[in-house]
Scaffold this active site. Structure first.
Site, PDB file in Angstrom:
ATOM      1  N   HIS A  70      -7.675 -68.538 -78.237  1.00  0.00           N
ATOM      2  CA  HIS A  70      -9.145 -68.620 -78.292  1.00  0.00           C
ATOM      3  C   HIS A  70      -9.793 -68.432 -76.922  1.00  0.00           C
ATOM      4  O   HIS A  70     -11.012 -68.276 -76.837  1.00  0.00           O
ATOM      5  CB  HIS A  70      -9.585 -69.971 -78.877  1.00  0.00           C
ATOM      6  CG  HIS A  70      -9.209 -70.161 -80.312  1.00  0.00           C
ATOM      7  ND1 HIS A  70      -9.690 -69.347 -81.315  1.00  0.00           N
ATOM      8  CD2 HIS A  70      -8.381 -71.054 -80.926  1.00  0.00           C
ATOM      9  CE1 HIS A  70      -9.185 -69.732 -82.482  1.00  0.00           C
ATOM     10  NE2 HIS A  70      -8.379 -70.767 -82.268  1.00  0.00           N
ATOM     11  N   ASP A 124      -1.623 -66.657 -86.115  1.00  0.00           N
ATOM     12  CA  ASP A 124      -2.222 -67.988 -86.227  1.00  0.00           C
ATOM     13  C   ASP A 124      -3.272 -67.978 -87.350  1.00  0.00           C
ATOM     14  O   ASP A 124      -3.896 -66.942 -87.628  1.00  0.00           O
ATOM     15  CB  ASP A 124      -2.889 -68.351 -84.886  1.00  0.00           C
ATOM     16  CG  ASP A 124      -3.381 -69.788 -84.822  1.00  0.00           C
ATOM     17  OD1 ASP A 124      -2.676 -70.619 -84.222  1.00  0.00           O
ATOM     18  OD2 ASP A 124      -4.487 -70.081 -85.347  1.00  0.00           O
ATOM     19  N   ASP A 146      -0.238 -72.784 -88.198  1.00  0.00           N
ATOM     20  CA  ASP A 146      -1.242 -73.551 -88.937  1.00  0.00           C
ATOM     21  C   ASP A 146      -1.616 -72.878 -90.260  1.00  0.00           C
ATOM     22  O   ASP A 146      -2.526 -73.338 -90.954  1.00  0.00           O
ATOM     23  CB  ASP A 146      -2.490 -73.856 -88.080  1.00  0.00           C
ATOM     24  CG  ASP A 146      -2.891 -72.731 -87.160  1.00  0.00           C
ATOM     25  OD1 ASP A 146      -2.343 -71.618 -87.284  1.00  0.00           O
ATOM     26  OD2 ASP A 146      -3.760 -72.967 -86.298  1.00  0.00           O
TER      27      ASP A 146
HETATM   28  C1  SS9 Z   1     -11.325 -79.035 -86.843  1.00  0.00           C
HETATM   29  C2  SS9 Z   1     -12.128 -78.150 -85.930  1.00  0.00           C
HETATM   30  C3  SS9 Z   1     -11.311 -77.059 -85.419  1.00  0.00           C
HETATM   31  C4  SS9 Z   1     -10.914 -75.777 -83.392  1.00  0.00           C
HETATM   32  C5  SS9 Z   1      -9.687 -75.252 -83.999  1.00  0.00           C
HETATM   33  C6  SS9 Z   1      -8.840 -74.553 -82.997  1.00  0.00           C
HETATM   34  C7  SS9 Z   1      -7.508 -74.144 -83.515  1.00  0.00           C
HETATM   35  C8  SS9 Z   1      -6.667 -73.538 -82.479  1.00  0.00           C
HETATM   36  N1  SS9 Z   1     -12.111 -79.672 -87.819  1.00  0.00           N
HETATM   37  N2  SS9 Z   1     -11.725 -76.664 -84.149  1.00  0.00           N
HETATM   38  S1  SS9 Z   1      -5.221 -72.707 -83.019  1.00  0.00           S
HETATM   39 ZN    ZN Z   2      -5.094 -71.954 -85.135  1.00  0.00          ZN
END
Ligand code: SS9
Ligand code: ZN
Length: 343
Positions: free
Chosen positions: A160, A196, A285
């Site tokens: 990100h 991802d 994930d």
């Molecule tokens: C969760 C909020 C998610 C960021 C997610 C980043 C994932 C990185 N309710 N916010 S792989």
């Molecule tokens: Zn992720």
């Protein structure tokens, strides 16, 4: 397969994040990397070694010097203002505000160089962030040197993070750094395959105008899922980069058959690009029990995923990204690697 790992990852520990109006324990936590490492050892994947230390110039090939120095000093400045806890941004440059001028104030700078409020900087975060980048750069160097595949057990994750913004638990873009290192070591073309659950907005933005790095992303539809503002199918790349960015968004509830079809399409595009090496942004994930995600992959699908990636017959750097079903993260991540190895 060699695994590159640094125990310094544990120096980054988020105190928590806002989840709807509650402050909850962080999903991105040190146990993640420890459990993946334990599984690497349990299956006997191969040697585990520490990273080399790369100069800051390796980071600024991808990232703005202002972002790198903010990550290094933000917490010190935060403490000097008499504040406790970790440094969190809270205000951002929306359309119509100045994007051409870096704010002097720390809160302004934290907002200027970030895009969400879930990615805090602690007193020791920088050491973990730097170690994670070093892990990716070291793994890429091993592949440049002839290794068929290397696992960069990065933490914190990176996909990100853009050239000048952190967020989404990511600070520096480890996969982008690895791709750039492969190019600098002599590769003519590198493909990044991001599996991802979330769209790798940082990686896309970094290479959006370039044709030496093909970026292919398979992820939850941004109309439904974070990061909401990038990752749609109509983002082909720009200028010289037109045709070198591929987004394959999928709806919540996606199961293996549809996910697999997207991977097959992505792999076909990578094959046509004829890269010298592939960087896999390896987030797990997509697993059915992930607490913040909505895809439905099961353990064995990660093995199949690794097997499909192996069919590319390209040297590969696997860069660890997300995965928040912590108890099962080791099995899922390492299944991809053994699936790759065994086919
Ligand atoms: C969760 C909020 C998610 C960021 C997610 C980043 C994932 C990185 N309710 N916010 S792989
Ligand atoms: Zn992720």
């Amino acid at each position: 397969m060699i695994t590159v790992f640094s125990a310094d990852h544990a120096l980054h520990q988020s105190p928590g994040e806002l989840l709807y109006s509650e402050f909850v324990p962080a999903f991105e936590k040190p146990e993640r990397a420890e459990l993946i490492l334990a599984r690497v050892r349990e299956v006997g994947l191969g040697e585990v070694r520490g990273p080399e230390s790369f100069p800051l110039e390796a980071l600024t090939k991808i990232h703005a010097p202002g972002l790198v120095s903010l990550l290094m000093t933000a917490h010190e400045e935060w403490s000097a203002m008499g504040r406790t806890g970790a440094a969190y941004p809270y205000t951002w440059a929306a359309r119509g505000m100045r994007a051409d001028r870096v704010p002097k104030n720390l809160d302004g700078r934290l907002g200027f160089y970030s895009f969400d409020c879930g990615t805090p900087i602690t007193a020791t975060s920088w050491q973990a962030i730097k170690a994670s980048a070093d892990v990716a750069l070291t793994a890429a160097g091993l592949v440049s040197g002839g290794a068929k595949s290397v696992f960069a057990l990065c933490r914190p994750p990176g996909h990100h993070a853009g050239a000048d913004h952190f967020g989404g638990y990511c600070f520096l873009n480890n996969a982008a750094l690895a791709a750039q290192k492969l190019l600098d070591d002599g590769a003519a073309r590198v493909a990044i395959l991001d599996v991802d659950y979330h769209h790798g907005n940082g990686t896309q933005a970094i290479f959006y105008r370039r044709n030496d790095v093909l970026v292919v992303n398979i992820h939850a539809d941004p109309d439904q899922e974070y990061p909401y503002m990038l990752g749609f199918a109509d983002e082909p790349g720009q200028g010289a980069g037109e045709g070198f960015n591929v987004n394959l968004p999928l709806p919540w509830g996606t199961e293996w058959p549809a996910w697999r079809a997207a991977l097959a399409a992505g792999i076909q595009r990578v094959t046509a690009f004829a890269p010298d090496a592939v960087v896999v942004s390896l987030g797990v994930d997509t697993f059915k029990n992930d607490p913040i995600s909505h895809f439905l992959l099961e353990h064995e699908h990660f093995t199949l995923m690794g097997g499909m990636i192996a069919e590319l017959m390209k040297p590969a750097v696997f860069v660890m990204e997300g995965g928040y079903a912590v108890a099962e993260i080791g099995v899922n991540a390492v299944n991809v690697l053994t699936g790759f190895n065994d086919s």
